[in-house]
Scaffold this motif. Structure first.
Motif, short mmCIF file in Angstrom:
data_model
loop_
_atom_site.label_atom_id
_atom_site.label_comp_id
_atom_site.label_asym_id
_atom_site.label_seq_id
_atom_site.Cartn_x
_atom_site.Cartn_y
_atom_site.Cartn_z
N TYR A 163 0.82 -1.20 0.00
CA TYR A 163 0.00 0.00 0.00
C TYR A 163 0.86 1.26 0.00
N SER A 164 2.14 1.13 0.34
CA SER A 164 3.02 2.29 0.29
C SER A 164 3.36 2.61 -1.17
N LYS A 165 3.50 3.86 -1.44
CA LYS A 165 3.79 4.34 -2.80
C LYS A 165 2.74 3.87 -3.80
N ASN A 166 1.54 3.55 -3.31
CA ASN A 166 0.40 3.23 -4.18
C ASN A 166 0.68 2.08 -5.14
N GLN A 167 1.42 1.07 -4.69
CA GLN A 167 1.68 -0.08 -5.54
C GLN A 167 0.43 -0.93 -5.74
N ALA A 168 -0.47 -0.94 -4.74
CA ALA A 168 -1.64 -1.82 -4.81
C ALA A 168 -2.84 -1.18 -4.14
N LYS A 169 -4.02 -1.60 -4.58
CA LYS A 169 -5.29 -1.27 -3.93
C LYS A 169 -5.97 -2.58 -3.55
N TYR A 170 -6.71 -2.51 -2.45
CA TYR A 170 -7.27 -3.74 -1.85
C TYR A 170 -8.75 -3.52 -1.52
N LEU A 171 -9.58 -4.43 -2.02
CA LEU A 171 -11.00 -4.43 -1.68
C LEU A 171 -11.24 -5.52 -0.65
N PRO A 172 -11.53 -5.17 0.60
CA PRO A 172 -11.82 -6.19 1.61
C PRO A 172 -13.24 -6.72 1.45
N ILE A 188 -20.10 0.62 -5.92
CA ILE A 188 -19.24 1.81 -5.89
C ILE A 188 -17.85 1.46 -5.37
N GLU A 189 -17.78 0.68 -4.30
CA GLU A 189 -16.48 0.32 -3.74
C GLU A 189 -15.65 -0.48 -4.73
N VAL A 190 -16.26 -1.45 -5.38
CA VAL A 190 -15.54 -2.26 -6.37
C VAL A 190 -15.06 -1.38 -7.51
N TYR A 191 -15.92 -0.52 -8.00
CA TYR A 191 -15.56 0.34 -9.13
C TYR A 191 -14.40 1.26 -8.77
N LEU A 192 -14.44 1.86 -7.60
CA LEU A 192 -13.38 2.79 -7.20
C LEU A 192 -12.03 2.08 -7.07
N ILE A 193 -12.05 0.88 -6.51
CA ILE A 193 -10.79 0.14 -6.38
C ILE A 193 -10.26 -0.27 -7.76
N ILE A 194 -11.15 -0.79 -8.59
CA ILE A 194 -10.71 -1.25 -9.92
C ILE A 194 -10.15 -0.10 -10.75
#
Length: 217
Positions: A71-80, A131-137
């Motif tokens: 999650y540092s330097k925006n390498q990845a996004k995570y949908l829990p 909305i959550e899925v869309y924002l992460i994707i």
């Protein structure tokens, strides 16, 4: 760009959850993750992202060790699995925070346009999830981890989200798991099965029967 993780070992008290897991996520590909309930799928995603600290792990990006959380330097996004948007946050504000275009969203999900100025607490569970899925994707990042993205979403919107996932894989490496395994099987470029705490690459779908994950495909 390729992300590889191996030697992942995770325990909770005396219970071994993950035992030397290996997994690969590649930009331009969708990696599916299957396994029975309680097999450790969600824990693996949380470990990869950096939410959980395992006893052991080795993460590499393009074969070079990556020691900081993804999650540092925006390498990845995570949908829990759970909803993560604050109840008092307004929908349009979430799109601004994620730097995602609202107008493009409502062309795909026009019935949600009426919620632009609403707070998330006024939305149904399915509307929040879309909305959550869309924002992460759609976020600008190299890798996306999706945990149960299709829960509580109507089939027609699931198909729309799958189309979006396929479009976004051109720019991202995507790891996805869901209890609706047919969507994972049909969407993924390659699949890993977690069984007895270990990861098994699935090269032929009949292997899912061999490992007693499904009865018959």
């Amino acid at each position: 760009m390729i992300l590889e993780a191996d030697n992942i070992e995770l325990s909770f008290e005396n219970l071994e959850v993950l035992k030397g897991i290996y997994i690969k996520i590649e930009k331009g590909k969708i990696t599916g993750l299957l396994g029975n309930n309680g097999s450790g799928k969600s824990s693996l995603l949380a470990v990869l992202f950096g939410y959980l600290s395992p006893e052991r792990k080795l993460i590499r990006i393009n074969k070079k060790p990556h020691l900081r959380p993804l999650y540092s330097k925006n390498q990845a996004k995570y949908l829990p699995q759970h909803h993560f948007m604050p109840d008092d946050l307004k929908v349009y504000r979430a799109f601004k925070l994620f730097n995602v275009d609202w107008n493009k969203f409502v062309t795909l999900f026009p019935l949600l346009e009426k919620h632009k100025t609403d707070t998330f607490k006024l939305l149904s569970g399915g509307e929040k999830r879309i909305i959550e899925v869309y924002l992460i994707i759609k976020s600008k990042t190299n890798f996306v981890f999706l945990d149960e993205p299709f829960s509580h979403i109507t089939p027609v919107y699931i198909e729309t989200l799958i189309d979006i996932i396929h479009q976004e894989k051109k720019n991202k490496g995507i790891l996805i798991t869901d209890h609706m395994y047919a969507h994972i099987v049909n969407t993924s470029d390659f699949i890993f099965l977690i069984k007895n705490g270990c990861s098994i690459p699935i090269n032929q779908l009949t292997q899912l029967e061999d490992y007693n994950y499904v009865n018959k495909l």
